[in-house]
Design a protein around this motif. Structure first.
Motif, mmCIF file in Angstrom:
data_model
loop_
_atom_site.group_PDB
_atom_site.id
_atom_site.type_symbol
_atom_site.label_atom_id
_atom_site.label_comp_id
_atom_site.label_asym_id
_atom_site.label_seq_id
_atom_site.Cartn_x
_atom_site.Cartn_y
_atom_site.Cartn_z
ATOM 1 N N LYS A 1 -0.147 -0.773 51.065
ATOM 2 C CA LYS A 1 0.450 -0.262 49.359
ATOM 3 C C LYS A 1 1.152 0.364 49.001
ATOM 4 C CE LYS A 1 -0.091 -3.570 45.785
ATOM 5 N NZ LYS A 1 0.023 -4.251 45.651
ATOM 6 N N THR A 2 0.546 1.742 49.612
ATOM 7 C CA THR A 2 1.737 2.981 49.542
ATOM 8 C C THR A 2 3.197 2.925 50.088
ATOM 9 O OG1 THR A 2 -0.451 4.375 49.648
ATOM 10 C CG2 THR A 2 1.430 5.751 49.613
ATOM 11 N N LEU A 3 2.813 2.022 50.809
ATOM 12 C CA LEU A 3 4.801 2.107 51.713
ATOM 13 C C LEU A 3 5.086 0.799 50.687
ATOM 14 C CD1 LEU A 3 6.411 2.320 53.730
ATOM 15 C CD2 LEU A 3 5.536 0.509 55.307
ATOM 16 N N VAL A 4 4.557 -0.406 50.750
ATOM 17 C CA VAL A 4 5.234 -0.762 49.508
ATOM 18 C C VAL A 4 5.876 -0.292 47.911
ATOM 19 C CG1 VAL A 4 4.692 -3.224 48.923
ATOM 20 C CG2 VAL A 4 4.275 -3.007 51.262
ATOM 21 N N SER A 5 4.702 -0.003 47.632
ATOM 22 C CA SER A 5 5.430 0.733 46.099
ATOM 23 C C SER A 5 5.961 1.574 47.105
ATOM 24 C CB SER A 5 4.046 1.532 46.458
ATOM 25 O OG SER A 5 2.754 0.461 45.212
ATOM 26 N N LEU B 1 7.187 -8.595 52.078
ATOM 27 C CA LEU B 1 6.741 -7.890 52.522
ATOM 28 C C LEU B 1 4.787 -7.457 52.642
ATOM 29 C CD1 LEU B 1 9.300 -5.575 51.769
ATOM 30 C CD2 LEU B 1 9.155 -6.790 53.930
ATOM 31 N N ASP B 2 5.091 -7.376 51.010
ATOM 32 C CA ASP B 2 3.552 -6.859 51.004
ATOM 33 C C ASP B 2 2.523 -7.994 51.744
ATOM 34 O OD1 ASP B 2 0.658 -5.951 50.565
ATOM 35 O OD2 ASP B 2 1.386 -5.811 48.230
ATOM 36 N N PRO B 3 2.046 -9.536 51.342
ATOM 37 C CA PRO B 3 1.528 -10.060 52.335
ATOM 38 C C PRO B 3 1.436 -10.241 54.077
ATOM 39 C CG PRO B 3 2.096 -10.965 50.758
ATOM 40 C CD PRO B 3 3.025 -9.815 50.779
ATOM 41 N N MET B 4 2.734 -9.987 54.229
ATOM 42 C CA MET B 4 2.633 -10.456 55.866
ATOM 43 C C MET B 4 2.713 -8.504 56.522
ATOM 44 S SD MET B 4 6.525 -10.310 57.018
ATOM 45 C CE MET B 4 7.709 -8.775 56.883
ATOM 46 N N MET B 5 2.260 -7.854 56.043
ATOM 47 C CA MET B 5 2.319 -6.206 56.844
ATOM 48 C C MET B 5 0.393 -6.163 56.199
ATOM 49 S SD MET B 5 5.015 -3.981 55.009
ATOM 50 C CE MET B 5 4.154 -2.240 55.855
ATOM 51 N N MET B 6 0.219 -7.092 54.354
ATOM 52 C CA MET B 6 -1.464 -6.360 54.579
ATOM 53 C C MET B 6 -2.918 -8.016 55.373
ATOM 54 S SD MET B 6 -3.144 -4.559 52.728
ATOM 55 C CE MET B 6 -2.816 -5.244 51.135
ATOM 56 N N GLY B 7 -1.224 -9.080 56.034
ATOM 57 C CA GLY B 7 -2.291 -10.026 56.975
ATOM 58 C C GLY B 7 -3.766 -10.405 56.581
ATOM 59 N N ARG B 8 -4.747 -10.472 56.849
ATOM 60 C CA ARG B 8 -5.936 -10.576 56.771
ATOM 61 C C ARG B 8 -6.759 -9.299 56.501
ATOM 62 N NH1 ARG B 8 -7.020 -16.189 57.807
ATOM 63 N NH2 ARG B 8 -9.033 -16.010 58.468
ATOM 64 N N ALA B 9 -6.026 -8.948 56.203
ATOM 65 C CA ALA B 9 -7.502 -7.106 56.078
ATOM 66 C C ALA B 9 -8.531 -7.642 54.625
ATOM 67 C CB ALA B 9 -6.435 -6.071 56.567
ATOM 68 N N LEU B 10 -7.886 -8.239 53.707
ATOM 69 C CA LEU B 10 -8.561 -8.048 52.861
ATOM 70 C C LEU B 10 -9.231 -9.487 52.472
ATOM 71 C CD1 LEU B 10 -6.342 -6.080 50.333
ATOM 72 C CD2 LEU B 10 -8.220 -5.313 51.364
ATOM 73 N N ARG B 11 -8.093 -10.104 53.085
ATOM 74 C CA ARG B 11 -8.757 -12.279 52.263
ATOM 75 C C ARG B 11 -9.732 -12.221 51.089
ATOM 76 N NH1 ARG B 11 -11.450 -13.690 58.003
ATOM 77 N NH2 ARG B 11 -13.499 -12.304 56.609
ATOM 78 N N MET C 1 8.904 1.951 49.145
ATOM 79 C CA MET C 1 10.273 1.186 49.255
ATOM 80 C C MET C 1 10.243 0.581 47.737
ATOM 81 S SD MET C 1 8.675 -0.950 52.678
ATOM 82 C CE MET C 1 10.246 -2.325 52.130
ATOM 83 N N THR C 2 9.706 -0.169 46.791
ATOM 84 C CA THR C 2 9.949 -0.290 45.310
ATOM 85 C C THR C 2 9.816 0.787 44.678
ATOM 86 O OG1 THR C 2 8.071 -2.027 45.913
ATOM 87 C CG2 THR C 2 9.156 -1.881 43.550
ATOM 88 N N GLY C 3 9.573 1.992 44.573
ATOM 89 C CA GLY C 3 9.816 2.536 44.077
ATOM 90 C C GLY C 3 11.207 3.332 44.188
ATOM 91 N N VAL C 4 11.152 3.782 45.246
ATOM 92 C CA VAL C 4 13.364 3.763 45.811
ATOM 93 C C VAL C 4 13.555 3.099 45.826
ATOM 94 C CG1 VAL C 4 13.820 5.061 47.514
ATOM 95 C CG2 VAL C 4 12.425 5.376 47.433
ATOM 96 N N MET C 5 13.654 1.919 45.514
ATOM 97 C CA MET C 5 14.900 0.576 45.129
ATOM 98 C C MET C 5 15.036 0.761 43.778
ATOM 99 S SD MET C 5 13.731 -2.517 47.644
ATOM 100 C CE MET C 5 13.878 -2.066 48.919
ATOM 101 N N VAL C 6 13.998 0.970 42.768
ATOM 102 C CA VAL C 6 14.474 1.367 41.309
ATOM 103 C C VAL C 6 15.140 2.296 41.267
ATOM 104 C CG1 VAL C 6 13.188 1.139 39.294
ATOM 105 C CG2 VAL C 6 12.471 -0.875 40.723
ATOM 106 N N TRP C 7 14.258 3.747 41.092
ATOM 107 C CA TRP C 7 15.094 4.614 40.970
ATOM 108 C C TRP C 7 16.586 4.696 41.532
ATOM 109 C CZ3 TRP C 7 17.279 7.774 45.240
ATOM 110 C CH2 TRP C 7 17.894 9.277 44.756
#
Length: 381
Positions: A219-223, A299-309, A225-231
């Protein structure tokens, strides 16, 4: 000689129901009372509890790193565990104080800029409904003008001051947790009274830490990336609050589902109030929405995988509950709390139906079964 009256026959529904168990009714009443008491305590002690839960999450994030540092060697010398813990507490304190200072500075910038736009905001918002006719636009303008935006903004500014107090309290909690971590295994065995059961509890806690760490890392990595793109997008269109919008987008993306929607709407609103051009605002809104969609749904589901489910409906319910109890901090902490609850409930047979409802596939995998499966696969290999 008269016969005694026959006892009245019970109706079929009464025979099917049978006698009511007073103990069952009493148990249900006690459960309801206990839930009400716990809910009351959660609300009344929310500032302390939010700081404690945040400290536990940070401690779980750093515990694996501390174990790695403690196992490292510099030539013939090994790094003592206490030295690694002290270094971790100092690093966490510095990072939290720096992050809090940056957030407060950006919040102040947003508030000052927003106050300068307060007089223009009602007309800008009303202009969004110009397509519905002049009467509708005038009604929206009158409705928005009655809202004391300045009062709400100043109230929010006064509440933002609590962030520094919460940061100091979190640092204290983290320090105490690191001081106690050396004796945790011994305390757990003595508390449970059975080494086998203590080992099982330790595996459950380890599973919670691993899954929460995986969620927060992704979540930190994806957030970020999103914050930098919005900036970058806001800076490209010349928005005054480009840095603040990037930081707010980064923070809001920790709130599942709702955070990205709020961040996108916030970027579009700032763009429209500052630029006043519907076409440019629509372009900014569309590009921001595409960024949020790709990062959040690809990106988020691909990187998260089945860690949470976790079930999406379960996340929404948890978000609503903890948001109602603890406000915005509860929304940030809702997913880690739900992950911990699902893992614990999957290990307790009586609570397994709750784990089934919280899991995505309806088949939560207990930690003991997962470890046994890994051991069988390793033995087969």
């Amino acid at each position: 000689m008269t016969r005694p009256p026959l006892p009245a026959r019970r109706s079929d529904p009464d025979r099917l129901r049978g006698p009511r168990d007073p103990h069952r009714i009493q148990d249900v009443a006690l459960i309801i009372i206990a839930f009400a008491v716990v809910l009351f305590l959660l609300v009344q002690a929310r500032f302390l509890l939010i700081s404690l839960v945040t400290a536990i999450v940070i401690f779980s994030l750093m515990s694996d790193a501390i174990n790695f540092i403690a196992r490292a060697r510099i030539g013939p010398l090994a790094i003592p565990n206490w030295l690694a813990s002290i270094a971790a507490v100092v690093a966490i304190a510095a990072a939290l104080l720096l992050l809090t200072s940056v957030v407060l500075a950006q919040v102040n910038t947003v508030l000052i800029t927003t106050l300068s736009y307060v007089d223009r905001a009602p007309e800008a918002i009303a202009a969004l409904f110009s397509w519905a006719g002049e009467s509708t636009e005038a009604a929206v303008l009158n409705s928005v003008s009655t809202i004391e935006l300045g009062g709400y903004i100043r109230a929010f500014a006064s509440q933002a001051g609590n962030l520094m107090q919460g940061t100091v309290l979190v640092i204290l909690f983290v320090g105490f947790l690191f001081a106690e971590r050396v004796w945790f295994s011994t305390k757990l065995v003595n508390f449970v009274g059975d080494p086998v059961q203590a080992d099982r509890v330790g595996r459950i806690i380890g599973s919670i830490i691993r899954r929460v760490n995986r969620y927060l890392a992704v979540k930190t990595l994806v957030s970020l990336m999103t914050g930098v793109m919005v900036w970058a997008l806001a800076g490209l269109f010349g928005l005054e609050l480009a840095v603040a919008l990037g930081i707010l987008t980064f923070l809001l993306n920790y709130i599942p589902n709702i955070g990205s929607i709020v961040a996108t709407a916030l970027v579009a609103l700032v763009a429209y109030v500052q630029l006043g051009d519907p076409r440019t605002t629509a372009a900014i809104f569309a590009i921001t929405g595409v960024i949020q969609f790709i990062n959040g749904n690809v990106l988020d589901p691909m990187m998260m995988g089945r860690a949470l489910r976790l079930s999406s409906f379960g996340i929404i319910i948890s978000l609503a509950f903890w948001g109602a109890v603890w406000g915005i901090p509860g929304m940030f902490l809702s997913v880690p709390i739900t992950v911990a609850a699902m893992i614990v409930c999957s290990e307790i047979p009586a609570l397994r139906p709750i784990a089934i409802l919280l899991s995505r596939e309806g088949l939560p995998e207990p930690e003991t079964e997962r470890r046994e499966g890994e051991q069988r696969r390793e033995a087969a290999e």
